[in-house]
Design an enzyme around this catalytic site. Structure first.
Site, mmCIF file in Angstrom:
data_model
loop_
_atom_site.group_PDB
_atom_site.id
_atom_site.type_symbol
_atom_site.label_atom_id
_atom_site.label_comp_id
_atom_site.label_asym_id
_atom_site.label_seq_id
_atom_site.Cartn_x
_atom_site.Cartn_y
_atom_site.Cartn_z
ATOM 1 N N GLU A 98 -14.915 48.215 -0.756
ATOM 2 C CA GLU A 98 -13.803 47.291 -1.042
ATOM 3 C C GLU A 98 -14.101 46.466 -2.285
ATOM 4 O OE1 GLU A 98 -10.884 46.390 -0.322
ATOM 5 O OE2 GLU A 98 -10.391 46.567 1.810
ATOM 6 N N ASP B 67 -10.584 39.046 1.690
ATOM 7 C CA ASP B 67 -9.920 37.745 1.623
ATOM 8 C C ASP B 67 -9.589 37.286 3.051
ATOM 9 O OD1 ASP B 67 -8.399 35.570 0.891
ATOM 10 O OD2 ASP B 67 -6.746 36.722 0.040
ATOM 11 N N LYS C 70 -14.394 36.225 -0.257
ATOM 12 C CA LYS C 70 -13.909 34.852 -0.435
ATOM 13 C C LYS C 70 -14.341 34.000 0.740
ATOM 14 C CE LYS C 70 -9.749 35.533 -3.094
ATOM 15 N NZ LYS C 70 -8.296 35.377 -3.155
ATOM 16 N N VAL D 235 -8.687 35.847 -8.038
ATOM 17 C CA VAL D 235 -9.479 36.385 -9.151
ATOM 18 C C VAL D 235 -8.910 37.723 -9.635
ATOM 19 C CG1 VAL D 235 -11.634 35.213 -8.571
ATOM 20 C CG2 VAL D 235 -11.107 37.411 -7.489
HETATM 21 P P1 IMP Z 1 -7.421 41.001 2.837
HETATM 22 O O1 IMP Z 1 -6.811 42.051 3.693
HETATM 23 O O2 IMP Z 1 -6.631 39.723 2.849
HETATM 24 O O3 IMP Z 1 -8.894 40.740 3.152
HETATM 25 O O4 IMP Z 1 -7.317 41.444 1.346
HETATM 26 C C1 IMP Z 1 -7.906 42.535 0.847
HETATM 27 C C2 IMP Z 1 -7.183 43.029 -0.392
HETATM 28 O O5 IMP Z 1 -6.330 42.036 -0.986
HETATM 29 C C3 IMP Z 1 -8.208 43.346 -1.435
HETATM 30 O O6 IMP Z 1 -8.654 44.688 -1.314
HETATM 31 C C4 IMP Z 1 -7.447 43.111 -2.724
HETATM 32 O O7 IMP Z 1 -6.783 44.287 -3.120
HETATM 33 C C5 IMP Z 1 -6.425 42.034 -2.392
HETATM 34 N N1 IMP Z 1 -6.870 40.700 -2.844
HETATM 35 C C6 IMP Z 1 -7.325 39.690 -2.077
HETATM 36 N N2 IMP Z 1 -7.679 38.623 -2.813
HETATM 37 C C7 IMP Z 1 -7.467 38.972 -4.103
HETATM 38 C C8 IMP Z 1 -7.679 38.294 -5.364
HETATM 39 O O8 IMP Z 1 -8.152 37.143 -5.461
HETATM 40 N N3 IMP Z 1 -7.330 38.999 -6.474
HETATM 41 C C9 IMP Z 1 -6.837 40.256 -6.439
HETATM 42 N N4 IMP Z 1 -6.638 40.931 -5.291
HETATM 43 C C10 IMP Z 1 -6.950 40.293 -4.125
#
Ligand code: IMP
Ligand code: MG
Length: 186
Positions: free
Chosen positions: A107, A111, A139, A161
């Site tokens: 990954e 986030d 994060k 980011v």
């Molecule tokens: P999660 O499911 O919220 O953990 O997010 C995972 C996906 O969200 C990552 O693989 C990224 O593609 C996208 N993502 C999360 N935070 C960011 C960021 O700060 N910048 C760009 N993409 C993000």
């Protein structure tokens, strides 16, 4: 002529650099060494989560001294928004049969944890020997669900980011380092 978003970042008008290229390469080298040790004697399948992980995966595998296979999945949860909608769809599935195999999911960033939590369940249902996750960035303080990631490159503050594979509205993936995307209104 109007500058591209990438030119604006690189000329320093908009950006705050979070992780420079050389620091990233050093850390990826360490991750490669650790993963090569941990998977000694196995031929894992590295599964890159598109699109964000494509650069990290490319750098990581060049730091592995073990044999490995490479596959990709693409999931959608965000659209062009900065926040996860929490709804996940598979846009491109694995080609490989992972039954009985060691799977290492790659990954770009974790986030909310929703993608990792969902992908772990999804891959586990196909009876691999093991499923682990490696993420370049994690994060802090943004988790919405409990999740586990075995290998983490850098823990970063809860800011949006871009660069090194990470996009904002599909742009800025080609920046060579990790930058904080400052809010336009501030
Ligand atoms: P999660 O499911 O919220 O953990 O997010 C995972 C996906 O969200 C990552 O693989 C990224 O593609 C996208 N993502 C999360 N935070 C960011 C960021 O700060 N910048 C760009 N993409 C993000
Ligand atoms: Mg993404």
């Amino acid at each position: 002529m109007k500058k591209s978003s990438v030119q604006e970042f690189l000329s320093g008008e908009k950006h705050r650099i979070l992780i420079p290229q050389d620091e990233m390469q050093q850390r990826i080298k360490e991750l490669g060494e650790q993963i090569s040790r941990d998977y000694q004697g196995s031929v894992p399948i590295l599964v890159g989560v598109l699109n964000g992980a494509f650069i990290f995966l490319a750098d990581l595998v060049r730091n592995l001294t073990i044999d490995c296979e490479i596959d990709f999945v693409k999931i959608s949860s965000y659209g062009d928004a900065k926040e996860s909608s929490g709804h996940i769809r598979v846009l491109k599935d694995l080609d490989a049969d992972i039954e009985g195999r060691d799977v290492l999911v790659v990954e770009d960033i974790v986030d909310s944890g929703l993608s990792v939590q969902w992908l772990r369940k999804y891959f586990t249902s196909r009876k691999p020997r093991s499923v682990r996750f490696v993420t370049l960035l994690k994060k802090l303080g943004s988790a919405r669900v409990p999740y586990e990631v075995e290998y983490v490159g850098f823990e970063i503050p809860n800011e949006f980011v871009v660069g090194y594979g990470l996009d904002y509205a599909q742009l800025l993936r080609n920046l060579p380092a990790i930058y904080v995307l400052e809010d336009e209104e501030d």
